[in-house]
Design a protein around this motif. Structure first.
Motif, PDB file in Angstrom:
ATOM      1  N   TYR A 148       0.833  -1.209   0.000  1.00 26.72           N
ATOM      2  CA  TYR A 148       0.000   0.000   0.000  1.00 26.72           C
ATOM      3  C   TYR A 148       0.868   1.261   0.000  1.00 26.72           C
ATOM      4  CZ  TYR A 148      -4.884  -1.531   0.545  1.00 26.72           C
ATOM      5  OH  TYR A 148      -6.150  -2.021   0.330  1.00 26.72           O
ATOM      6  N   ASP A 149       1.871   1.284   0.870  1.00 25.91           N
ATOM      7  CA  ASP A 149       2.736   2.473   0.964  1.00 25.91           C
ATOM      8  C   ASP A 149       3.438   2.754  -0.364  1.00 25.91           C
ATOM      9  OD1 ASP A 149       2.028   2.804   3.604  1.00 25.91           O
ATOM     10  OD2 ASP A 149       3.854   1.893   4.414  1.00 25.91           O
ATOM     11  N   LYS A 150       3.899   1.695  -1.020  1.00 24.06           N
ATOM     12  CA  LYS A 150       4.571   1.861  -2.314  1.00 24.06           C
ATOM     13  C   LYS A 150       3.593   2.382  -3.365  1.00 24.06           C
ATOM     14  CE  LYS A 150       7.120  -0.747  -5.853  1.00 24.06           C
ATOM     15  NZ  LYS A 150       7.603  -2.100  -6.236  1.00 24.06           N
ATOM     16  N   ALA A 151       2.391   1.815  -3.392  1.00 29.31           N
ATOM     17  CA  ALA A 151       1.387   2.259  -4.366  1.00 29.31           C
ATOM     18  C   ALA A 151       0.976   3.712  -4.116  1.00 29.31           C
ATOM     19  CB  ALA A 151       0.163   1.351  -4.307  1.00 29.31           C
ATOM     20  N   LEU A 152       0.799   4.083  -2.860  1.00 32.60           N
ATOM     21  CA  LEU A 152       0.433   5.467  -2.527  1.00 32.60           C
ATOM     22  C   LEU A 152       1.538   6.432  -2.913  1.00 32.60           C
ATOM     23  CD1 LEU A 152      -1.233   4.795   0.936  1.00 32.60           C
ATOM     24  CD2 LEU A 152      -2.363   5.870  -1.018  1.00 32.60           C
ATOM     25  N   ALA A 153       2.791   6.020  -2.707  1.00 28.22           N
ATOM     26  CA  ALA A 153       3.911   6.885  -3.101  1.00 28.22           C
ATOM     27  C   ALA A 153       3.966   7.050  -4.612  1.00 28.22           C
ATOM     28  CB  ALA A 153       5.220   6.295  -2.582  1.00 28.22           C
ATOM     29  N   THR A 154       3.739   5.953  -5.330  1.00 28.73           N
ATOM     30  CA  THR A 154       3.725   6.012  -6.808  1.00 28.73           C
ATOM     31  C   THR A 154       2.602   6.922  -7.291  1.00 28.73           C
ATOM     32  OG1 THR A 154       4.632   3.766  -6.951  1.00 28.73           O
ATOM     33  CG2 THR A 154       3.529   4.640  -8.912  1.00 28.73           C
ATOM     34  N   ASN A 155       1.461   6.851  -6.624  1.00 21.49           N
ATOM     35  CA  ASN A 155       0.284   7.653  -7.004  1.00 21.49           C
ATOM     36  C   ASN A 155       0.300   9.065  -6.427  1.00 21.49           C
ATOM     37  OD1 ASN A 155      -0.646   5.386  -8.308  1.00 21.49           O
ATOM     38  ND2 ASN A 155      -2.322   4.968  -6.887  1.00 21.49           N
ATOM     39  N   LYS A 156       1.370   9.398  -5.687  1.00 21.78           N
ATOM     40  CA  LYS A 156       1.480  10.710  -5.030  1.00 21.78           C
ATOM     41  C   LYS A 156       0.281  10.984  -4.129  1.00 21.78           C
ATOM     42  CE  LYS A 156       4.364  12.607  -8.721  1.00 21.78           C
ATOM     43  NZ  LYS A 156       4.545  13.650  -9.746  1.00 21.78           N
ATOM     44  N   GLY A 157      -0.096   9.941  -3.381  1.00 18.45           N
ATOM     45  CA  GLY A 157      -1.145  10.096  -2.393  1.00 18.45           C
ATOM     46  C   GLY A 157      -2.517   9.656  -2.846  1.00 18.45           C
ATOM     47  N   ARG A 158      -2.749   9.490  -4.143  1.00 19.71           N
ATOM     48  CA  ARG A 158      -4.059   9.048  -4.615  1.00 19.71           C
ATOM     49  C   ARG A 158      -4.261   7.592  -4.225  1.00 19.71           C
ATOM     50  NH1 ARG A 158      -5.503   6.182  -8.794  1.00 19.71           N
ATOM     51  NH2 ARG A 158      -3.493   6.438  -9.876  1.00 19.71           N
ATOM     52  N   TRP A 159      -5.478   7.278  -3.761  1.00 22.28           N
ATOM     53  CA  TRP A 159      -5.751   5.917  -3.296  1.00 22.28           C
ATOM     54  C   TRP A 159      -5.636   4.924  -4.446  1.00 22.28           C
ATOM     55  CZ3 TRP A 159      -5.401   4.682   1.505  1.00 22.28           C
ATOM     56  CH2 TRP A 159      -5.750   3.383   1.906  1.00 22.28           C
ATOM     57  N   PRO A 160      -4.922   3.814  -4.247  1.00 23.42           N
ATOM     58  CA  PRO A 160      -4.679   2.883  -5.361  1.00 23.42           C
ATOM     59  C   PRO A 160      -5.868   1.965  -5.643  1.00 23.42           C
ATOM     60  CG  PRO A 160      -3.620   2.083  -3.372  1.00 23.42           C
ATOM     61  CD  PRO A 160      -4.187   3.441  -3.032  1.00 23.42           C
ATOM     62  N   THR A 161      -5.944   1.519  -6.870  1.00 21.84           N
ATOM     63  CA  THR A 161      -6.895   0.471  -7.255  1.00 21.84           C
ATOM     64  C   THR A 161      -6.272  -0.887  -6.943  1.00 21.84           C
ATOM     65  OG1 THR A 161      -5.990   0.248  -9.479  1.00 21.84           O
ATOM     66  CG2 THR A 161      -7.724   1.902  -9.157  1.00 21.84           C
ATOM     67  N   ARG A 162      -7.051  -1.934  -7.101  1.00 24.55           N
ATOM     68  CA  ARG A 162      -6.508  -3.271  -6.888  1.00 24.55           C
ATOM     69  C   ARG A 162      -5.364  -3.565  -7.857  1.00 24.55           C
ATOM     70  NH1 ARG A 162     -12.089  -6.860  -6.103  1.00 24.55           N
ATOM     71  NH2 ARG A 162     -12.668  -6.021  -4.056  1.00 24.55           N
ATOM     72  N   ASP A 163      -5.520  -3.193  -9.105  1.00 26.07           N
ATOM     73  CA  ASP A 163      -4.466  -3.450 -10.081  1.00 26.07           C
ATOM     74  C   ASP A 163      -3.207  -2.646  -9.771  1.00 26.07           C
ATOM     75  OD1 ASP A 163      -5.648  -5.418 -11.588  1.00 26.07           O
ATOM     76  OD2 ASP A 163      -6.598  -4.029 -12.984  1.00 26.07           O
ATOM     77  N   GLU A 164      -3.363  -1.465  -9.213  1.00 25.14           N
ATOM     78  CA  GLU A 164      -2.187  -0.677  -8.826  1.00 25.14           C
ATOM     79  C   GLU A 164      -1.488  -1.291  -7.615  1.00 25.14           C
ATOM     80  OE1 GLU A 164      -3.476   3.751 -10.479  1.00 25.14           O
ATOM     81  OE2 GLU A 164      -4.151   3.105  -8.498  1.00 25.14           O
ATOM     82  N   LEU A 165      -2.242  -1.950  -6.749  1.00 24.47           N
ATOM     83  CA  LEU A 165      -1.626  -2.691  -5.648  1.00 24.47           C
ATOM     84  C   LEU A 165      -0.839  -3.886  -6.182  1.00 24.47           C
ATOM     85  CD1 LEU A 165      -4.542  -2.633  -3.044  1.00 24.47           C
ATOM     86  CD2 LEU A 165      -2.359  -1.415  -2.865  1.00 24.47           C
ATOM     87  N   VAL A 166      -1.390  -4.550  -7.190  1.00 28.23           N
ATOM     88  CA  VAL A 166      -0.695  -5.672  -7.820  1.00 28.23           C
ATOM     89  C   VAL A 166       0.626  -5.201  -8.428  1.00 28.23           C
ATOM     90  CG1 VAL A 166      -0.781  -7.244  -9.802  1.00 28.23           C
ATOM     91  CG2 VAL A 166      -2.716  -7.100  -8.235  1.00 28.23           C
ATOM     92  N   ALA A 167       0.593  -4.058  -9.090  1.00 30.93           N
ATOM     93  CA  ALA A 167       1.814  -3.505  -9.691  1.00 30.93           C
ATOM     94  C   ALA A 167       2.852  -3.194  -8.612  1.00 30.93           C
ATOM     95  CB  ALA A 167       1.479  -2.251 -10.498  1.00 30.93           C
ATOM     96  N   ALA A 168       2.384  -2.689  -7.476  1.00 31.72           N
ATOM     97  CA  ALA A 168       3.293  -2.337  -6.386  1.00 31.72           C
ATOM     98  C   ALA A 168       3.890  -3.586  -5.724  1.00 31.72           C
ATOM     99  CB  ALA A 168       2.563  -1.492  -5.347  1.00 31.72           C
TER     100      ALA A 168
END
Length: 432
Positions: A330-350
């Motif tokens: 989650y922390d990695k995905a949030l950092a990649t998104n610059k704070g925007r809440w990640p989707t499930r697929d963005e969590l998979v990418a992270a």
């Protein structure tokens, strides 16, 4: 007007059919479906996992949650059976607030859930699921294992045995009669036969999982008089086996390996003599100086003991490590998104290829989503500081030493091991 109604209808249909991955704003809470045994014989193993989840989630929430959002666990009891577990999984996956599942303890349940997770595109982190069959033939995008499999676990047991008892001639196996037990028997037997071809298997017993009595099997083991007895009993089966075998001096007449024995040291460990080989499946024992030097590990142990009046055991560490891994994703995905809440697929990418410092060492997810985790093995040892045995003469086997490479058939890999592996492996007592 007709056109307007058509547009509204189309929008409604789109909303209904939109995947649960489409999280567009920060939720009020992070729901986590967590699957473990809280009833039946498996609860002896599963409840320490749930207890660990309570401790870690409380710690996470006390420090601000995930991205400022509190975490809410939703526990599912695996004791209700695989069909009900799958139904619960599907129900939770339909809720967009539940973006991640933590499942499962049982190898049978995780094998049933993995294709469902893939079908529903639900990021799922297998906190236990020891069976090496999980990634043997199938490739998954949404399924991860945040610990190791049966292969490195039981190869490590064999390495330890050959280090302390190099002249072993005969072995016996007593495991539960299902995939986990059968796989363990095959892996341990094949490893020994490869590294020491003159070893003879004099008994191979597979009683039914959940059997109340093992006296018939114990009688056969006593009669066979093997140099070594290997067992991967767990939960209530392991406790019953120890209680029934100890009075018949099974643990003194043979060198016994209890692959999951660390989990019962506090409950029945006083029945065990010094020198029983104990596997902890990649999880560091809390009394080690390495664990005590880690502030996060020390805080977890202290919080756990304060809350439950007992020390955590390896299922506790496996669950805790998985939760820390999920938070890191989650922390990695949030950092990649610059704070925007990640989707499930963005969590998979992270999650892809992530490496996490856990309570017991480093967890790395390989390209096939399987976990690389060091293996720790030791022996029972009486202690003046505790009213039960602790682990002594520990050794930490590096994950890459005992884990087959990606895409390799594990049994074929084992058959190509050489005796130099034993000679070059870390020695018992080298891990403090």
């Amino acid at each position: 007007m007709k056109c307007f109604k058509s547009i509204i209808t189309a929008l409604l249909l789109a909303a209904i059919s939109a995947p649960a991955t489409a999280q567009t704003s920060k939720p009020a809470e992070v729901d986590l479906g967590i699957f473990t045994f809280t009833s039946g014989p498996g609860a002896a193993y599963g409840v320490p996992g749930r207890n660990a989840a309570d401790v870690v989630i409380s710690q996470i929430n006390a420090s601000g949650g995930i991205g400022g959002v509190p975490v809410k666990p939703i526990y599912v009891d695996e004791g209700q059976g695989t069909n009900a577990v799958v139904a619960e999984f599907r129900k939770l996956a339909s809720d967009s607030n539940n973006q991640v599942m933590i499942a499962a303890l049982s190898s049978a349940n995780c094998l049933a859930l993995a294709p469902v997770a893939e079908q529903l595109q639900m990021p799922t982190f297998m906190w236990n699921c020891d069976t090496h069959q999980l990634f043997l033939k199938d490739k998954y995008k949404y399924v991860y294992r945040t610990n190791s499999s049966t292969v490195p676990e039981f190869v490590a047991d064999a390495l330890y045995l050959l280090a302390v008892k190099p002249n072993v001639k005969t072995i016996a196996i007593i495991n539960p009669d299902y995939a986990f037990g059968r796989d363990a028997g095959l892996i341990f037997k094949q490893t020994l036969k490869t590294l020491k071809p003159d070893v003879e298997v004099v008994a191979e017993l597979y009683p039914k999982l959940g059997s109340p009595s093992f006296n018939t099997e114990i009688s056969r083991l006593v009669a066979a008089k093997p140099d070594v007895i290997f067992s991967n009993f767990w939960g209530a089966d392991l406790e019953n086996f120890v209680r029934q075998a100890a009075p018949r001096e099974l643990f003194t007449s043979s060198q016994v390996i209890l692959a999951l024995g660390e989990s019962v040291l506090q409950s029945v460990g006083t029945l065990l003599p010094d020198g029983v080989i104990i596997g902890v499946i990649g999880d560091g024992w809390w009394k080690s100086s390495t664990a005590q030097a880690n502030p996060q590990t020390k805080a977890f142990i202290e919080d756990y003991r304060k809350r439950f009046n007992e020390y955590p055991v390896f299922p506790s560490f496996k669950m805790a490590n998985t939760l820390y891994a999920v938070k890191a994703v989650y922390d990695k995905a949030l950092a990649t998104n610059k704070g925007r809440w990640p989707t499930r697929d963005e969590l998979v990418a992270a999650a892809k290829g992530i490496k996490v410092d856990t309570l017991t060492g480093t967890l790395a997810l390989r390209e096939d989503n399987d976990g690389l985790v060091d293996q720790i093995v030791g022996v029972t040892q009486k202690s003046s500081s505790y009213p039960f045995p602790i682990m002594g003469k520990m050794v930490r086997y590096p994950a890459d030493l005992v884990t087959p490479p990606v895409g390799t058939d594990p049994i074929a890999w084992i058959s190509k091991l050489t005796p130099t592996m034993v000679a070059n492996a870390p020695k018992p007592g080298s891990y403090k």
